[in-house]
Design a protein around this motif. Structure first.
Motif, PDB file in Angstrom:
ATOM      1  N   GLU A   1      54.715 -47.906 -56.850  1.00 16.37           N
ATOM      2  CA  GLU A   1      55.266 -48.743 -57.838  1.00 16.37           C
ATOM      3  C   GLU A   1      55.081 -49.992 -58.196  1.00 16.37           C
ATOM      4  OE1 GLU A   1      59.776 -50.036 -59.553  1.00 16.37           O
ATOM      5  OE2 GLU A   1      58.952 -47.805 -59.122  1.00 16.37           O
ATOM      6  N   SER A   2      54.594 -50.813 -57.255  1.00 14.84           N
ATOM      7  CA  SER A   2      53.933 -52.292 -57.503  1.00 14.84           C
ATOM      8  C   SER A   2      52.820 -52.111 -58.011  1.00 14.84           C
ATOM      9  CB  SER A   2      53.931 -52.914 -56.246  1.00 14.84           C
ATOM     10  OG  SER A   2      53.401 -54.063 -56.172  1.00 14.84           O
ATOM     11  N   LEU A   3      51.704 -51.100 -57.746  1.00 14.01           N
ATOM     12  CA  LEU A   3      50.661 -51.130 -58.265  1.00 14.01           C
ATOM     13  C   LEU A   3      50.818 -50.802 -59.615  1.00 14.01           C
ATOM     14  CD1 LEU A   3      48.501 -49.318 -55.473  1.00 14.01           C
ATOM     15  CD2 LEU A   3      48.405 -51.656 -56.294  1.00 14.01           C
ATOM     16  N   VAL A   4      51.740 -49.652 -59.985  1.00 21.12           N
ATOM     17  CA  VAL A   4      51.665 -49.208 -61.405  1.00 21.12           C
ATOM     18  C   VAL A   4      52.353 -50.440 -62.299  1.00 21.12           C
ATOM     19  CG1 VAL A   4      52.759 -47.705 -63.122  1.00 21.12           C
ATOM     20  CG2 VAL A   4      51.520 -47.030 -61.088  1.00 21.12           C
ATOM     21  N   ARG A   5      53.089 -51.231 -61.758  1.00 25.97           N
ATOM     22  CA  ARG A   5      53.873 -52.345 -62.547  1.00 25.97           C
ATOM     23  C   ARG A   5      52.910 -53.382 -62.615  1.00 25.97           C
ATOM     24  NH1 ARG A   5      59.132 -52.191 -63.492  1.00 25.97           N
ATOM     25  NH2 ARG A   5      60.514 -50.786 -62.594  1.00 25.97           N
ATOM     26  N   THR A   6      51.856 -53.649 -61.813  1.00 27.11           N
ATOM     27  CA  THR A   6      50.898 -54.588 -61.969  1.00 27.11           C
ATOM     28  C   THR A   6      49.693 -54.261 -63.055  1.00 27.11           C
ATOM     29  OG1 THR A   6      51.505 -55.408 -60.053  1.00 27.11           O
ATOM     30  CG2 THR A   6      49.497 -56.246 -60.680  1.00 27.11           C
ATOM     31  N   GLY A   7      49.595 -53.035 -63.388  1.00 27.33           N
ATOM     32  CA  GLY A   7      48.351 -52.362 -64.175  1.00 27.33           C
ATOM     33  C   GLY A   7      47.603 -51.460 -63.800  1.00 27.33           C
ATOM     34  N   ILE A   8      47.514 -50.918 -62.489  1.00 23.30           N
ATOM     35  CA  ILE A   8      46.880 -50.012 -62.166  1.00 23.30           C
ATOM     36  C   ILE A   8      47.148 -48.624 -62.961  1.00 23.30           C
ATOM     37  CG2 ILE A   8      46.407 -48.218 -60.101  1.00 23.30           C
ATOM     38  CD1 ILE A   8      45.083 -50.633 -59.571  1.00 23.30           C
ATOM     39  N   GLN A   9      46.089 -47.881 -63.454  1.00 23.42           N
ATOM     40  CA  GLN A   9      46.364 -46.960 -64.373  1.00 23.42           C
ATOM     41  C   GLN A   9      45.791 -45.454 -63.931  1.00 23.42           C
ATOM     42  OE1 GLN A   9      44.815 -47.934 -68.194  1.00 23.42           O
ATOM     43  NE2 GLN A   9      46.671 -48.969 -68.852  1.00 23.42           N
ATOM     44  N   HIS A  10      45.125 -45.509 -62.755  1.00 23.36           N
ATOM     45  CA  HIS A  10      44.237 -44.529 -62.290  1.00 23.36           C
ATOM     46  C   HIS A  10      44.929 -44.520 -60.778  1.00 23.36           C
ATOM     47  CE1 HIS A  10      41.828 -44.497 -65.670  1.00 23.36           C
ATOM     48  NE2 HIS A  10      41.563 -45.695 -65.761  1.00 23.36           N
ATOM     49  N   LEU A  11      45.701 -43.539 -60.494  1.00 24.74           N
ATOM     50  CA  LEU A  11      46.485 -43.493 -59.288  1.00 24.74           C
ATOM     51  C   LEU A  11      46.876 -42.045 -58.764  1.00 24.74           C
ATOM     52  CD1 LEU A  11      47.863 -45.077 -56.748  1.00 24.74           C
ATOM     53  CD2 LEU A  11      50.011 -44.843 -58.046  1.00 24.74           C
ATOM     54  N   THR A  12      46.319 -41.848 -57.603  1.00 25.07           N
ATOM     55  CA  THR A  12      46.467 -40.516 -56.962  1.00 25.07           C
ATOM     56  C   THR A  12      47.359 -40.656 -55.810  1.00 25.07           C
ATOM     57  OG1 THR A  12      44.293 -39.606 -57.610  1.00 25.07           O
ATOM     58  CG2 THR A  12      45.481 -38.471 -55.638  1.00 25.07           C
ATOM     59  N   ILE A  13      48.468 -39.797 -55.738  1.00 22.03           N
ATOM     60  CA  ILE A  13      49.625 -40.007 -54.810  1.00 22.03           C
ATOM     61  C   ILE A  13      49.370 -38.644 -53.760  1.00 22.03           C
ATOM     62  CG2 ILE A  13      50.861 -41.743 -55.616  1.00 22.03           C
ATOM     63  CD1 ILE A  13      52.665 -39.501 -57.008  1.00 22.03           C
ATOM     64  N   VAL A  14      49.512 -38.684 -52.521  1.00 18.90           N
ATOM     65  CA  VAL A  14      49.275 -37.448 -51.643  1.00 18.90           C
ATOM     66  C   VAL A  14      50.402 -37.349 -50.856  1.00 18.90           C
ATOM     67  CG1 VAL A  14      47.711 -36.184 -50.153  1.00 18.90           C
ATOM     68  CG2 VAL A  14      46.823 -37.765 -52.034  1.00 18.90           C
ATOM     69  N   ASP A  15      51.320 -36.165 -50.831  1.00 21.23           N
ATOM     70  CA  ASP A  15      52.213 -36.212 -49.792  1.00 21.23           C
ATOM     71  C   ASP A  15      52.882 -34.683 -50.020  1.00 21.23           C
ATOM     72  OD1 ASP A  15      54.813 -35.987 -48.437  1.00 21.23           O
ATOM     73  OD2 ASP A  15      54.590 -38.288 -48.391  1.00 21.23           O
ATOM     74  N   SER A  16      53.017 -33.996 -48.711  1.00 21.53           N
ATOM     75  CA  SER A  16      53.355 -32.536 -48.903  1.00 21.53           C
ATOM     76  C   SER A  16      54.931 -32.523 -48.892  1.00 21.53           C
ATOM     77  CB  SER A  16      52.670 -31.655 -48.000  1.00 21.53           C
ATOM     78  OG  SER A  16      53.013 -32.041 -46.537  1.00 21.53           O
TER      79      SER A  16
END
Length: 259
Positions: free
Chosen positions: A42-57
């Motif tokens: 959440e913090s990264l996207v709010r700060t401007g990160i636009q290329h994010l991969t999230i991994v969790d099963s």
């Protein structure tokens, strides 16, 4: 000012156009989007990160609601990465969020192509998977350093144990071998020494030297820790896990602002 411009206006005001541009171009992958990883995302996207991969099963359970960003009474039963992706796209619909409902393991490790990322973030609970990711990620970091300036560097940050904590003022950042008072860090170091397989590069960790005891018992019918590849279920609180996640995000943004 358009809405698109306004979304990052306060970020741009503090960090400047050049840093914001680097933030928007950076590729980040987060392993584990529970109490720590979800807030980091959440913090990264709010700060401007636009290329994010999230991994969790895992899927969202009722026991996640007290501390995980996307866990609400409405998302119980949903795949965690899918619920988190939906939340992140509400923040920035233009973000490229790659949601992978997958376990990181020795068998799946190469499928993530870690060499393609600028930042690798470890927020995994499982000791075995965490140790494997540390060895894998630091190998990528070391290999890219050897190549030199001709190839984009990769950075790796890791969260140590965030459970059994109450005092947020004791949350710190230190290099892995200098982390003190954290049983998870100690278990990892012992595992590396026993197996004679050491991380290939130094890396920063978020940790706390506080260690409390569980005072309550699990709810009747609660799933066993083994079902989630964990040694035990320990009590944890949102204000601690969120700060761990924000600290990880801060390491990423701090690194990008210094380039």
């Amino acid at each position: 000012m358009s809405n698109d411009d306004a979304l990052l206006s306060r970020t741009q005001r503090l960090l400047g156009d050049e840093t914001v541009s680097r933030i928007q171009q950076a590729k980040v992958i987060i392993f584990g989007v529970g109490g720590v990883g979800s807030w980091c995302a959440e913090s990264l996207v709010r700060t401007g990160i636009q290329h994010l991969t999230i991994v969790d099963s895992d899927k969202v359970s009722a026991t996640n609601v007290n501390r995980q960003l996307m866990a609400t009474t409405e998302t119980i039963g949903s795949v965690k990465v899918d619920a988190l992706k939906e939340r992140l796209l509400l923040i920035n619909p233009e973000a490229e969020i790659n949601a992978l409902p997958t376990i990181y393991s020795e068998e799946t490790a190469e499928s993530f192509h870690l060499e393609d990322y600028d930042y690798i973030i470890d927020a995994i609970d499982s000791l075995t998977a965490k140790a494997q990711l540390i060895l894998h990620a630091t190998r990528i970091v070391a290999e890219k350093k050897q190549v030199g300036n001709g190839k984009q560097q990769t950075f790796f940050f890791s969260s140590m144990g965030a459970a059994l904590k109450l005092d947020a003022t004791r949350i710190q950042v230190a290099e892995f071998w200098k982390v003190q008072g954290c049983p998870l860090a100690r278990a990892l170091r012992n595992k590396f020494k026993k197996n004679r397989t050491m991380p290939s590069a130094k890396f920063q960790c978020v940790f706390s030297d506080e260690l409390l005891e569980n005072k309550g018992t699990g709810i009747p019918g609660d799933s066993s820790p083994e079902a989630f590849h964990k040694v035990a279920f320990n009590g944890s609180l949102a204000h601690i896990t969120a700060i761990f996640g924000f600290q990880l995000a801060g390491l990423v943004i701090g690194s990008l602002s210094k380039k």
